[in-house]
Design a protein around this motif. Structure first.
Motif, PDB file in Angstrom:
ATOM      1  N   HIS A  30    -102.179  -8.985  21.156  1.00  0.00           N
ATOM      2  CA  HIS A  30    -101.714 -10.153  20.896  1.00  0.00           C
ATOM      3  C   HIS A  30    -100.596 -10.212  19.622  1.00  0.00           C
ATOM      4  O   HIS A  30     -99.746 -10.870  19.574  1.00  0.00           O
ATOM      5  CB  HIS A  30    -102.588 -11.336  20.346  1.00  0.00           C
ATOM      6  CG  HIS A  30    -103.355 -11.067  19.134  1.00  0.00           C
ATOM      7  ND1 HIS A  30    -102.834 -11.450  18.043  1.00  0.00           N
ATOM      8  CD2 HIS A  30    -104.410 -10.714  18.714  1.00  0.00           C
ATOM      9  CE1 HIS A  30    -103.451 -11.205  16.996  1.00  0.00           C
ATOM     10  NE2 HIS A  30    -104.750 -10.687  17.495  1.00  0.00           N
ATOM     11  N   LEU A  31    -100.281  -8.890  19.002  1.00  0.00           N
ATOM     12  CA  LEU A  31     -99.500  -8.852  17.865  1.00  0.00           C
ATOM     13  C   LEU A  31     -98.070  -8.255  18.841  1.00  0.00           C
ATOM     14  O   LEU A  31     -97.078  -8.298  18.031  1.00  0.00           O
ATOM     15  CB  LEU A  31     -99.761  -7.704  16.927  1.00  0.00           C
ATOM     16  CG  LEU A  31    -100.887  -8.038  16.009  1.00  0.00           C
ATOM     17  CD1 LEU A  31    -101.417  -7.137  15.228  1.00  0.00           C
ATOM     18  CD2 LEU A  31    -100.466  -9.332  15.408  1.00  0.00           C
ATOM     19  N   ARG A  32     -98.217  -7.672  20.236  1.00  0.00           N
ATOM     20  CA  ARG A  32     -97.000  -7.290  20.859  1.00  0.00           C
ATOM     21  C   ARG A  32     -95.749  -8.113  20.636  1.00  0.00           C
ATOM     22  O   ARG A  32     -95.983  -9.471  21.071  1.00  0.00           O
ATOM     23  CB  ARG A  32     -97.351  -6.901  22.203  1.00  0.00           C
ATOM     24  CG  ARG A  32     -97.236  -5.669  22.618  1.00  0.00           C
ATOM     25  CD  ARG A  32     -97.682  -5.638  23.905  1.00  0.00           C
ATOM     26  NE  ARG A  32     -98.454  -4.295  24.059  1.00  0.00           N
ATOM     27  CZ  ARG A  32     -98.196  -3.036  24.158  1.00  0.00           C
ATOM     28  NH1 ARG A  32     -96.817  -2.752  24.287  1.00  0.00           N
ATOM     29  NH2 ARG A  32     -99.057  -1.979  24.212  1.00  0.00           N
ATOM     30  N   GLY A  33     -94.634  -7.786  19.905  1.00  0.00           N
ATOM     31  CA  GLY A  33     -93.455  -8.788  20.141  1.00  0.00           C
ATOM     32  C   GLY A  33     -93.599  -9.673  19.011  1.00  0.00           C
ATOM     33  O   GLY A  33     -92.855 -10.666  18.971  1.00  0.00           O
ATOM     34  N   ARG A  34     -94.640  -9.724  18.313  1.00  0.00           N
ATOM     35  CA  ARG A  34     -94.734 -10.739  17.170  1.00  0.00           C
ATOM     36  C   ARG A  34     -94.490 -10.272  15.483  1.00  0.00           C
ATOM     37  O   ARG A  34     -94.486 -11.071  14.831  1.00  0.00           O
ATOM     38  CB  ARG A  34     -96.116 -11.376  17.211  1.00  0.00           C
ATOM     39  CG  ARG A  34     -96.475 -12.150  18.570  1.00  0.00           C
ATOM     40  CD  ARG A  34     -97.539 -12.984  18.533  1.00  0.00           C
ATOM     41  NE  ARG A  34     -97.813 -13.828  17.250  1.00  0.00           N
ATOM     42  CZ  ARG A  34     -98.965 -13.615  16.610  1.00  0.00           C
ATOM     43  NH1 ARG A  34    -100.200 -13.104  16.671  1.00  0.00           N
ATOM     44  NH2 ARG A  34     -99.219 -14.460  15.462  1.00  0.00           N
ATOM     45  N   ILE A  35     -94.569  -8.891  15.646  1.00  0.00           N
ATOM     46  CA  ILE A  35     -94.437  -8.376  14.172  1.00  0.00           C
ATOM     47  C   ILE A  35     -92.900  -8.622  13.466  1.00  0.00           C
ATOM     48  O   ILE A  35     -92.056  -8.383  13.854  1.00  0.00           O
ATOM     49  CB  ILE A  35     -94.864  -6.994  13.973  1.00  0.00           C
ATOM     50  CG1 ILE A  35     -96.234  -6.740  14.760  1.00  0.00           C
ATOM     51  CG2 ILE A  35     -94.987  -6.300  12.652  1.00  0.00           C
ATOM     52  CD1 ILE A  35     -96.693  -5.273  15.089  1.00  0.00           C
ATOM     53  N   ASP A  36     -93.221  -9.509  12.460  1.00  0.00           N
ATOM     54  CA  ASP A  36     -91.832  -9.514  11.522  1.00  0.00           C
ATOM     55  C   ASP A  36     -91.510  -8.261  10.533  1.00  0.00           C
ATOM     56  O   ASP A  36     -90.556  -7.981  10.317  1.00  0.00           O
ATOM     57  CB  ASP A  36     -92.058 -10.794  10.857  1.00  0.00           C
ATOM     58  CG  ASP A  36     -92.016 -11.986  11.727  1.00  0.00           C
ATOM     59  OD1 ASP A  36     -91.385 -12.296  12.564  1.00  0.00           O
ATOM     60  OD2 ASP A  36     -92.957 -12.692  11.398  1.00  0.00           O
ATOM     61  N   VAL A  37     -92.659  -7.650   9.973  1.00  0.00           N
ATOM     62  CA  VAL A  37     -92.475  -6.638   8.907  1.00  0.00           C
ATOM     63  C   VAL A  37     -93.596  -5.864   9.387  1.00  0.00           C
ATOM     64  O   VAL A  37     -94.808  -5.944   9.319  1.00  0.00           O
ATOM     65  CB  VAL A  37     -92.724  -7.403   7.448  1.00  0.00           C
ATOM     66  CG1 VAL A  37     -92.866  -6.119   6.575  1.00  0.00           C
ATOM     67  CG2 VAL A  37     -91.796  -8.345   7.071  1.00  0.00           C
TER      68      VAL A  37
END
Ligand SMILES: C[S@@+](CC[C@H](N)C(=O)[O-])C[C@H]1O[C@@H](n2cnc3c(N)ncnc32)[C@H](O)[C@@H]1O
Length: 257
Positions: A151-158
């Motif tokens: 669920h972190l795919r495409g969502r990591i800002d840093v």
């Protein structure tokens, strides 16, 4: 009972350059009558941080233990660059987290609550990072991105990534404290030191949010190579001292064919 002057003398005789500071830390960290035991380990060459069980990082006391990389003062810059680049992120990941020092320092330094994840290959590092984060982030075990929940795919800002970056041929030149007391897997970055960093960049576009960035520590010699690789991976890249920052475009990506 060993007094401070005697401690300093024995540390200096063992070749400890910062004997006064180390004596103070040993005295402060010893509980009961274990001072002689701690001193014996330090004099035998174990890193001070592993002997006392903690390291100072970005003004924090970070727990460390044998088998876990000791966070270095120079890496504080990576956290500073990341905080300046993205002061209000939602999702932050500390990849190759070791003790979890970078994620912890980011968490303390950022002005808002964040979803924090950390990941490492070794069980020792994962346990240590869990200890340091005390439930304020999730810690996963595995090989780079394979450790992360989908669920972190495409969502990591840093994405903080202090990957191992010592060229294999230079491992033997490291000071004994690192060479003998830190795991090779925390140091060895392959032929030119950039194997892991290249792999992080290669998949960064899949994991970063639009406008998100990965921050990687590198030596002065390595930084230009890493920048070229980041650009070849479709990222915008820049260097600030020892930190390479590679940013995903804010534009939506064209669908894969
Ligand atoms: C240079 S240390 C950095 C640790 C921590 N981020 C710090 O700065 O203190 C590199 C870390 O990468 C981890 N590591 C090595 N290979 C890895 C891999 N393939 N996947 C995930 N972590 C890895 C090591 O176990 C080690 O903890």
């Amino acid at each position: 009972m060993t007094d401070q002057a005697e401690l300093v003398r024995r540390l200096r005789a063992a070749g400890c350059v910062f004997a006064e500071e180390e004596a103070e830390i040993l005295l402060e960290s010893a509980t009961g009558d274990d001072l002689e035991g701690l001193l014996a380990r330090r004099v035998a060459g174990e890193p001070l941080e592993q002997v006392v069980g903690w390291a100072r990082f970005a003004g924090l006391r970070v727990k460390v233990r044998p088998g876990v990389f000791v966070p270095r003062v120079r890496t504080e810059r990576l956290v500073e660059v990341a905080l300046a680049h993205h002061p209000r992120p939602e999702v932050v990941v500390d990849l190759c987290c070791g003790s979890g020092a970078l994620g912890l320092a980011f968490l303390v330094g950022v002005e808002k609550s964040i979803e924090l994840h950390a990941a490492d290959l070794t069980a020792e590092a994962v346990d240590c990072a869990r200890d340091n984060l005390e439930g304020r982030g999730e810690v996963h075990r595995g090989d780079l991105y394979a450790a992360l929940p989908d669920h972190l795919r495409g969502r990591i800002d840093v994405l903080l990534a202090n990957t191992p970056y010592v060229p294999t041929s230079a491992l033997g030149l490291l000071p004994p404290e690192a060479r003998l007391h830190e795991p090779t897997s925390a140091l060895d970055g392959g032929a030119d030191g950039l194997d892991l960093a290249r792999r992080v960049l290669a998949e960064a576009n899949d994991w970063l949010a639009p406008g998100g960035a990965v921050h990687i520590e590198a030596s002065d010699d390595q930084a230009p190579t890493l920048v070229d690789h980041a650009v070849a991976c479709g990222l915008h890249a820049e260097v600030d001292g020892s930190v390479v920052t590679a940013t995903r475009s804010t534009q939506p990506r064209s669908p894969r064919r």
